[in-house]
Design a protein around this motif. Structure first.
Motif, PDB file in Angstrom:
ATOM      1  N   HIS A  20       0.831  -1.197   0.000  1.00 63.38           N
ATOM      2  CA  HIS A  20       0.000   0.000   0.000  1.00 63.38           C
ATOM      3  C   HIS A  20       0.866   1.247   0.000  1.00 63.38           C
ATOM      4  N   TYR A  21       0.733   2.059  -1.044  1.00 63.11           N
ATOM      5  CA  TYR A  21       1.368   3.374  -1.181  1.00 63.11           C
ATOM      6  C   TYR A  21       2.870   3.334  -1.439  1.00 63.11           C
ATOM      7  N   VAL A  22       3.478   2.161  -1.508  1.00 63.76           N
ATOM      8  CA  VAL A  22       4.931   2.071  -1.683  1.00 63.76           C
ATOM      9  C   VAL A  22       5.294   0.873  -2.542  1.00 63.76           C
ATOM     10  N   SER A  23       6.531   0.878  -3.012  1.00 62.11           N
ATOM     11  CA  SER A  23       7.164  -0.303  -3.591  1.00 62.11           C
ATOM     12  C   SER A  23       8.298  -0.712  -2.658  1.00 62.11           C
ATOM     13  N   ILE A  24       8.464  -2.021  -2.480  1.00 57.40           N
ATOM     14  CA  ILE A  24       9.485  -2.543  -1.586  1.00 57.40           C
ATOM     15  C   ILE A  24      10.663  -3.056  -2.411  1.00 57.40           C
ATOM     16  N   LEU A  25      11.859  -2.596  -2.080  1.00 61.35           N
ATOM     17  CA  LEU A  25      13.077  -3.037  -2.734  1.00 61.35           C
ATOM     18  C   LEU A  25      13.931  -3.796  -1.726  1.00 61.35           C
ATOM     19  N   GLU A  26      14.627  -4.821  -2.193  1.00 61.34           N
ATOM     20  CA  GLU A  26      15.545  -5.565  -1.335  1.00 61.34           C
ATOM     21  C   GLU A  26      16.772  -5.941  -2.142  1.00 61.34           C
ATOM     22  N   GLY A  27      17.935  -5.881  -1.493  1.00 55.67           N
ATOM     23  CA  GLY A  27      19.164  -6.280  -2.165  1.00 55.67           C
ATOM     24  C   GLY A  27      20.384  -5.621  -1.564  1.00 55.67           C
ATOM     25  N   ASP A  28      21.503  -5.784  -2.236  1.00 55.76           N
ATOM     26  CA  ASP A  28      22.741  -5.164  -1.780  1.00 55.76           C
ATOM     27  C   ASP A  28      22.590  -3.648  -1.755  1.00 55.76           C
ATOM     28  N   VAL A  29      23.213  -3.015  -0.769  1.00 57.43           N
ATOM     29  CA  VAL A  29      23.065  -1.570  -0.588  1.00 57.43           C
ATOM     30  C   VAL A  29      23.464  -0.796  -1.841  1.00 57.43           C
ATOM     31  N   HIS A  30      24.476  -1.252  -2.558  1.00 57.41           N
ATOM     32  CA  HIS A  30      24.917  -0.545  -3.764  1.00 57.41           C
ATOM     33  C   HIS A  30      23.888  -0.685  -4.883  1.00 57.41           C
ATOM     34  N   ASP A  31      23.285  -1.875  -4.995  1.00 56.22           N
ATOM     35  CA  ASP A  31      22.277  -2.086  -6.030  1.00 56.22           C
ATOM     36  C   ASP A  31      21.022  -1.250  -5.764  1.00 56.22           C
ATOM     37  N   VAL A  32      20.604  -1.173  -4.508  1.00 51.06           N
ATOM     38  CA  VAL A  32      19.407  -0.403  -4.166  1.00 51.06           C
ATOM     39  C   VAL A  32      19.651   1.084  -4.387  1.00 51.06           C
ATOM     40  N   PHE A  33      20.758   1.613  -3.896  1.00 55.69           N
ATOM     41  CA  PHE A  33      21.058   3.025  -4.125  1.00 55.69           C
ATOM     42  C   PHE A  33      21.231   3.312  -5.613  1.00 55.69           C
ATOM     43  N   GLY A  34      21.785   2.345  -6.356  1.00 59.92           N
ATOM     44  CA  GLY A  34      21.925   2.529  -7.798  1.00 59.92           C
ATOM     45  C   GLY A  34      20.588   2.697  -8.487  1.00 59.92           C
ATOM     46  N   VAL A  35      19.588   1.919  -8.066  1.00 56.84           N
ATOM     47  CA  VAL A  35      18.247   2.034  -8.629  1.00 56.84           C
ATOM     48  C   VAL A  35      17.610   3.363  -8.235  1.00 56.84           C
ATOM     49  N   LEU A  36      17.787   3.775  -6.998  1.00 53.65           N
ATOM     50  CA  LEU A  36      17.241   5.062  -6.568  1.00 53.65           C
ATOM     51  C   LEU A  36      17.800   6.197  -7.419  1.00 53.65           C
ATOM     52  N   GLU A  37      19.092   6.157  -7.658  1.00 48.05           N
ATOM     53  CA  GLU A  37      19.708   7.213  -8.463  1.00 48.05           C
ATOM     54  C   GLU A  37      19.244   7.133  -9.917  1.00 48.05           C
ATOM     55  N   GLU A  38      19.048   5.929 -10.423  1.00 45.42           N
ATOM     56  CA  GLU A  38      18.563   5.785 -11.803  1.00 45.42           C
ATOM     57  C   GLU A  38      17.139   6.319 -11.944  1.00 45.42           C
ATOM     58  N   ILE A  39      16.293   6.078 -10.949  1.00 43.93           N
ATOM     59  CA  ILE A  39      14.936   6.627 -10.963  1.00 43.93           C
ATOM     60  C   ILE A  39      14.992   8.150 -10.946  1.00 43.93           C
ATOM     61  N   PHE A  40      15.871   8.694 -10.118  1.00 49.24           N
ATOM     62  CA  PHE A  40      16.009  10.146 -10.047  1.00 49.24           C
ATOM     63  C   PHE A  40      16.500  10.706 -11.381  1.00 49.24           C
ATOM     64  N   GLN A  41      17.430  10.022 -12.017  1.00 48.60           N
ATOM     65  CA  GLN A  41      17.933  10.463 -13.317  1.00 48.60           C
ATOM     66  C   GLN A  41      16.842  10.391 -14.382  1.00 48.60           C
ATOM     67  N   TYR A  42      15.955   9.392 -14.275  1.00 44.14           N
ATOM     68  CA  TYR A  42      14.810   9.340 -15.180  1.00 44.14           C
ATOM     69  C   TYR A  42      13.968  10.608 -15.015  1.00 44.14           C
ATOM     70  N   GLY A  43      13.768  11.017 -13.768  1.00 48.61           N
ATOM     71  CA  GLY A  43      13.026  12.252 -13.518  1.00 48.61           C
ATOM     72  C   GLY A  43      13.709  13.457 -14.132  1.00 48.61           C
ATOM     73  N   GLU A  44      15.032  13.513 -14.021  1.00 49.30           N
ATOM     74  CA  GLU A  44      15.776  14.640 -14.597  1.00 49.30           C
ATOM     75  C   GLU A  44      15.562  14.735 -16.105  1.00 49.30           C
ATOM     76  N   ALA A  45      15.446  13.588 -16.753  1.00 51.84           N
ATOM     77  CA  ALA A  45      15.322  13.570 -18.210  1.00 51.84           C
ATOM     78  C   ALA A  45      13.891  13.780 -18.689  1.00 51.84           C
ATOM     79  N   ASN A  46      12.900  13.509 -17.830  1.00 50.32           N
ATOM     80  CA  ASN A  46      11.526  13.460 -18.324  1.00 50.32           C
ATOM     81  C   ASN A  46      10.517  14.318 -17.563  1.00 50.32           C
TER      82      ASN A  46
END
Length: 202
Positions: free
Chosen positions: A158-184
């Motif tokens: 409810h209201y969120v997506s849950i991510l699990e994994g290595d700290v570098h992989d999770v932060f990498g996805v967060l930054e990629e989502i943010f970069q998607y926002g920058e582009a679009n």
């Protein structure tokens, strides 16, 4: 209501300033030492930074904003300590300004080289908010698919997506989502909670 009556319409940030306001919560008696120890190891020279009684705010280029927040979390990590990070990443708010930012730097991350070999798993809940977009659900779906493509998407809740994994992989996805926002997107917010060593099993 005209522009002069709009209290938050103060021009926006013309330099493309990204920002994050975050709080770190180590669940330990020596939480002050853990937080200060993490800060001491984290290079904040490429962002503007301010700490108050509630949280810390960093502003500048998005690559350095993420580098600092990730650097602090990894540097503060203790093997047997439950710790949580609450963070709000944002860019493009029409009420933002160019003040209190540090943009005149290169793109080389200053913390990554010191933390890249530290590995541990985390769980995270995220919410992505494309502001002022009629097709906002399409952009949210893009964020979810990014997490799925990178193998860290665990489930929807409810209201969120849950991510699990290595700290570098999770932060990498967060930054990629943010970069998607920058582009679009012109204005967007990424709300994040990251937890490590939680005693809760589910």
């Amino acid at each position: 209501m005209g522009l002069k009556d709009c209290l938050w319409c103060i021009g926006g940030a013309s330099k493309g300033v990204s920002g994050c306001r975050f709080s770190l919560y180590p669940m330990a008696d020596n939480f002050v030492d853990i937080i200060l120890g993490g800060l001491e190891k984290t290079d904040t020279s490429k962002v503007w930074k301010q700490t108050d009684k509630l949280s810390t705010c960093v502003r500048g280029k998005s690559t350095h904003v993420f580098d600092v927040v990730k650097g602090l979390f990894v540097n503060a990590y203790k093997e047997n300590v439950h710790m949580a990070l609450e963070a709000t990443f944002s860019k493009g708010c029409p009420g933002d300004t160019d003040a209190d930012s540090f943009m005149e730097v290169d793109d080389e991350k200053v913390n990554e080289k010191n933390i890249k070999d530290k590995k541990f798993n985390v769980v995270s809940k995220i919410s992505f908010y494309p502001m002022g977009e009629e097709d906002y659900m399409e952009h949210i779906a893009k964020a979810v698919m990014t997490a799925k493509d990178k193998g860290v998407f665990a489930k929807s809740s409810h209201y969120v997506s849950i991510l699990e994994g290595d700290v570098h992989d999770v932060f990498g996805v967060l930054e990629e989502i943010f970069q998607y926002g920058e582009a679009n997107l012109s204005h967007y917010i990424l709300q994040v909670t990251i937890s490590v060593n939680s005693p809760t099993k589910d």
